[in-house]
Design an enzyme around this catalytic site. Structure first.
Site, PDB file in Angstrom:
ATOM      1  N   LYS A 187      43.594  49.898  51.566  1.00 28.82           N
ATOM      2  CA  LYS A 187      44.990  49.509  51.405  1.00 28.82           C
ATOM      3  C   LYS A 187      45.429  49.963  50.016  1.00 28.82           C
ATOM      4  CE  LYS A 187      47.671  46.779  49.917  1.00 28.82           C
ATOM      5  NZ  LYS A 187      48.864  47.024  48.991  1.00 28.82           N
ATOM      6  N   GLU A 264      37.850  44.270  39.601  1.00 32.15           N
ATOM      7  CA  GLU A 264      38.122  44.760  38.244  1.00 32.15           C
ATOM      8  C   GLU A 264      39.581  44.439  37.965  1.00 32.15           C
ATOM      9  OE1 GLU A 264      39.923  46.812  35.591  1.00 32.15           O
ATOM     10  OE2 GLU A 264      39.418  48.537  36.848  1.00 32.15           O
ATOM     11  N   CYS A 298      43.804  50.049  32.508  1.00 29.92           N
ATOM     12  CA  CYS A 298      43.193  48.728  32.353  1.00 29.92           C
ATOM     13  C   CYS A 298      42.377  48.625  31.073  1.00 29.92           C
ATOM     14  CB  CYS A 298      42.320  48.407  33.563  1.00 29.92           C
ATOM     15  SG  CYS A 298      41.071  49.659  33.899  1.00 29.92           S
ATOM     16  N   GLU A 396      48.637  40.859  28.938  1.00 28.22           N
ATOM     17  CA  GLU A 396      48.567  42.262  29.311  1.00 28.22           C
ATOM     18  C   GLU A 396      49.968  42.803  29.588  1.00 28.22           C
ATOM     19  OE1 GLU A 396      45.782  45.045  32.087  1.00 28.22           O
ATOM     20  OE2 GLU A 396      46.732  43.337  33.088  1.00 28.22           O
TER      21      GLU A 396
END
Length: 505
Positions: A187, A264, A298, A396
């Site tokens: 997906k 992750e 990331c 973040e």
């Protein structure tokens, strides 16, 4: 200013982005679809089939049938390896197409998108070689017993991937999942579904059996594609890359089924620069580390901690270099920062830029670049004198925004580095290797780079701690995740059957 981005639009696009199930490109069962936009203009340029639970059911059924009844799960490692090497060859042969599609769909600079095909191919080559060379443990008890480990594919793997460097990150999951004999349902992120459509044709041409790979496009929420994939009883494990909040939801939804999980998640990684560091190298690397890939990475070193004795010089030089980073159209080969992926994400990043103006000293950027009044363009933005309690220090942002904070002692630097919920990566710049190793072993992060940019050996584990993830992939860790390890015990001596409660007649 209005842009005509039509020249950058690849001329070999499909008419529509479809699912790929049981070896065929197919529409959604209910015919639903959604618009995919070009990040430069924020205008729709193609439609994509929108997956729902019934599409997931169809894809999972295809994958399960291929696993239970097809040849792939039972194939010898060398047979699977040959197919994986063919996949890698085909990926590399389509590098120009992939780069053009990826850049147009995601807003990545074309020069950075061009590296994605090679890295994706290398992922397949790595695991193609690893499954042939790997050995498993055997334990002997002389004269009594031999014990060995039998490694088996688990079944259907659900793979949910992000929108930054989508094709390469899909390969990072697809390669080990398929190499170990599993079937998969992928997906991809709804913001960037274009390049994922290439996988079906690549796998078919390479000779992967029908049903081993399946793809369902769409959104993640309940009632769409992602949620039912996580909850499907015939999906044995989920590998997810994305934001931490989504990871928490997946964790909760997978718990009743006791699925294997590898996640992750987000990061707010520190780059720690001590006074004895090679300052030019540290500035170059930290500029690249937060502004490449449009800052949408990331492992970005988005918190830079600098020892006070070199702090002013570092900030001045860093701000000047950041101001020279070229923002431009993704298709321009001189562009270093392109357009952010989607207007929703652009608004999020810009909201943090405004927050930063109240929390730190703006020394570079802080708005739209000149000449780019439309689209998702953000200047490389640098804030200095940022306190550790500031939101731009703690949260973040996932864009071209960096916070710089001074420290005095090594102990203070470690405290600042560990003072967030995240723990994905860390970067340490110092000429003192004793300090570097000690700091690395005490910093809360899954990965540490010493006097280095973000370069990885595929044999090493990739993953984070705290809110940055669950589990590790990479090298043998990926093999472990995508297989069950069965212990087989063989008795070599006399069989003794103890009798409990033995009774006479």
């Amino acid at each position: 200013m209005s842009y005509d981005n039509s020249a950058a639009k690849p001329d070999n696009l499909p008419e529509k982005i479809l699912h790929y199930i049981n070896g065929e490109y197919v529409e959604s069962i209910d015919g639903d679809e959604f618009d995919v936009i070009d990040p430069v203009t924020n205008k729709p340029y193609i439609k994509a089939a929108s997956g729902k639970p019934e599409d997931i059911d169809r894809a999972v059924a295809s994958a399960k049938d291929a696993f239970d009844n097809g040849p792939w799960a039972k194939a010898l490692p060398r047979e699977r390896s040959r197919v994986l090497h063919k996949i890698a060859d085909i990926v590399e042969s389509r590098a120009e197409t992939l780069a053009a599609w990826e850049s147009f769909d995601s807003g990545l600079p074309i020069t950075q998108a061009k590296g994605q095909a090679h890295r994706a191919a290398e992922n397949f080559r790595f695991f193609a070689d690893l499954i042939v060379a790997q050995t498993d443990d055997a334990f002997k008890v002389p004269g009594r017993q031999i014990n060995y480990v039998n490694r088996k594919p688990i079944g259907v793997a659900g793979l949910i991937t992000p929108w930054n460097t989508p094709f390469m990150l899909e390969s990072w999951k697809l390669a080990p999942a398929i190499a170990t004999g599993n079937s998969v349902v992928l997906k991809p992120a709804e913001f960037t579904p274009l390049s994922a459509t290439l996988w079906g044709g690549i796998f078919e041409e390479a000779g992967l059996p029908k049903g081993v790979f399946n793809l369902v496009n769409g959104f993640g929420e309940e009632g769409f594609a992602g949620d039912p994939l996580v909850k499907h009883p015939d999906v044995a494990l989920i590998s997810f890359t994305g934001e931490s909040r989504t990871g928490q939801i997946i964790f909760g939804n997978a718990a009743p089924y006791l699925k294997g999980l590898s996640m992750e998640l987000g990061g707010k990684s520190p780059a720690v620069v001590f006074s004895d560091a090679d300052l030019e190298a540290a500035i170059d690397a930290t500029i690249f580390g937060v502004f490449s890939l449009n800052g949408e990475r990331c492992t970005a070193g988005s918190r830079i901690l600098v020892q006070r004795s070199i702090y002013d010089e570092f900030v001045e030089r860093y701000a000047a270099q950041a101001a020279n980073v070229k923002v431009g159209l993704p298709a321009d080969p001189t562009t270093e920062v392109g357009a952010l992926v989607h207007p929703e994400h652009y608004e999020k990043v810009m909201s943090y830029v405004e927050i930063g103006k109240t929390e730190g000293r703006l020394v570079a950027g802080g708005g739209r670049p000149e000449g780019f009044e439309e689209g998702n363009f953000v200047q490389p933005t640098v804030f200095a004198d940022v306190a550790p309690e500031a939101r731009i220090f703690q949260e973040e942002i996932f864009g071209p925004v960096v916070a710089i904070t001074p420290f005095d002692t090594e102990e203070e630097a470690l405290e600042l580095a560990n003072n967030t919920a995240y723990g994905l990566a860390a970067y340490i710049w110092t000429a003192d290797l004793k300090r570097a190793h000690n700091f690395a072993q005490n910093v809360d992060s899954g990965m540490v780079w010493l006097n280095s940019n973000n370069v990885r050996d595929l044999r090493t584990p990739f993953g984070g701690v705290k809110a940055s993830g669950l589990g590790h992939e990479g090298g043998y860790r990926s093999i472990d995740f995508y297989t069950d390890q069965q212990a087989v015990h063989i008795n070599l001596g006399e069989v003794h059957n103890p009798v409990f409660g033995k009774q006479g007649k």
